[in-house]
Design a protein around this motif. Structure first.
Motif, short mmCIF file in Angstrom:
data_model
loop_
_atom_site.label_atom_id
_atom_site.label_comp_id
_atom_site.label_asym_id
_atom_site.label_seq_id
_atom_site.Cartn_x
_atom_site.Cartn_y
_atom_site.Cartn_z
N ILE A 82 0.98 -1.15 0.06
CA ILE A 82 -0.17 0.07 -0.01
C ILE A 82 0.91 1.28 -0.20
O ILE A 82 1.84 1.35 0.93
CB ILE A 82 -0.86 -0.07 1.16
CG1 ILE A 82 -2.03 -1.23 1.18
CG2 ILE A 82 -1.94 1.35 1.12
CD1 ILE A 82 -2.69 -1.56 2.53
N LYS A 168 -1.82 -1.25 -3.89
CA LYS A 168 -3.15 -0.14 -3.85
C LYS A 168 -2.15 1.04 -3.59
O LYS A 168 -1.16 1.09 -2.88
CB LYS A 168 -3.74 -0.33 -2.38
CG LYS A 168 -4.64 -1.71 -2.59
CD LYS A 168 -5.80 -1.71 -3.56
CE LYS A 168 -6.31 -3.25 -3.25
NZ LYS A 168 -7.33 -3.15 -4.61
N SER A 211 -8.35 -0.72 2.40
CA SER A 211 -7.31 -1.11 1.46
C SER A 211 -6.57 -2.21 2.26
O SER A 211 -6.01 -3.17 1.46
CB SER A 211 -6.22 0.06 1.23
OG SER A 211 -6.67 1.14 0.51
#
Length: 214
Positions: A82, A168, A211
């Motif tokens: 992420i 992400k 996420s």
């Protein structure tokens, strides 16, 4: 409960995550180590993997920490990466940074000058409140000059083209250091700047939680 390993921004530490809620997970904040002379970003990332003690972790990286998270994800099997206010490959590094790197123009700016907090640094980070200005000033004062110089060089000369299979990317629409027009983000934080872990933490907590789960 996920195993999270979190990389802070350039020269910063976990203070930039003070308002983010990682309490539902096993969270480790990665400590920056001193780079060796002319060390490659790949070798540096490999040394940081010694701090990662879980299999298939989730890597979370802010700004330069995101770049390092990408490099670490090329070395160890990661469940997910992420990125927050960062870049996933060299094409998302603004062309003017790459141009400066090609000509070594970034080396002409004294590192001590880049450590100074002033109206320009506050503008770049999108900071307005006195409290956040004080925090950025503290972080810049505590930043190791050698690490700062090395990290800037590695950023403007980053050659990565690989994109992790499960990545992400969260980015602010008002980011002035890594402008959103250069990146392809999965989630946009409206009016979020490069310091949005501090001043957009409420919205970011929701986005980050989703996420991690999805």
């Amino acid at each position: 409960m996920e195993n999270l390993f979190v990389f802070s921004g350039l020269g910063a530490d976990k203070r930039v995550f003070n308002y983010l809620d990682f309490s539902k997970h096993n969270t480790t904040f990665i400590n920056w180590v001193h780079p060796t002379h002319n060390e490659s970003i790949e070798n540096y990332a490999k040394r940081l993997t010694k701090q990662i003690t879980s299999e298939k972790p989730i890597l979370i990286g802010l700004s330069f920490g995101g770049i390092i998270a990408v490099e670490v994800g090329k070395i160890i099997e990661s469940k997910k990466i992420i990125l927050i206010a960062s870049a996933k490959n060299k094409s998302e590094i603004p062309f003017y940074y790459q141009f400066a790197g090609f000509l070594n123009l970034h080396k002409l700016i004294p590192t001590k000058l880049m450590k100074k907090s002033n109206f320009l640094s506050f503008w770049f980070f999108g900071i307005n409140s006195k409290e956040n200005k004080n925090l950025l000033t503290e972080i810049l004062n505590d930043t190791d000059e050698t690490f700062l110089s090395w990290a800037i060089d590695k950023t403007v000369n980053w050659k990565n083209t690989h994109i992790h299979k499960n990545l992400k990317h969260i980015h602010g629409t008002a980011d002035r250091i890594l402008p959103i027009q250069f990146v392809k983000s999965d989630v946009k934080i409206v009016d979020g700047g490069h310091f949005m872990t501090i001043d957009k933490f409420e919205e970011l907590n929701i986005v980050l939680g989703n996420s991690i789960k999805n």
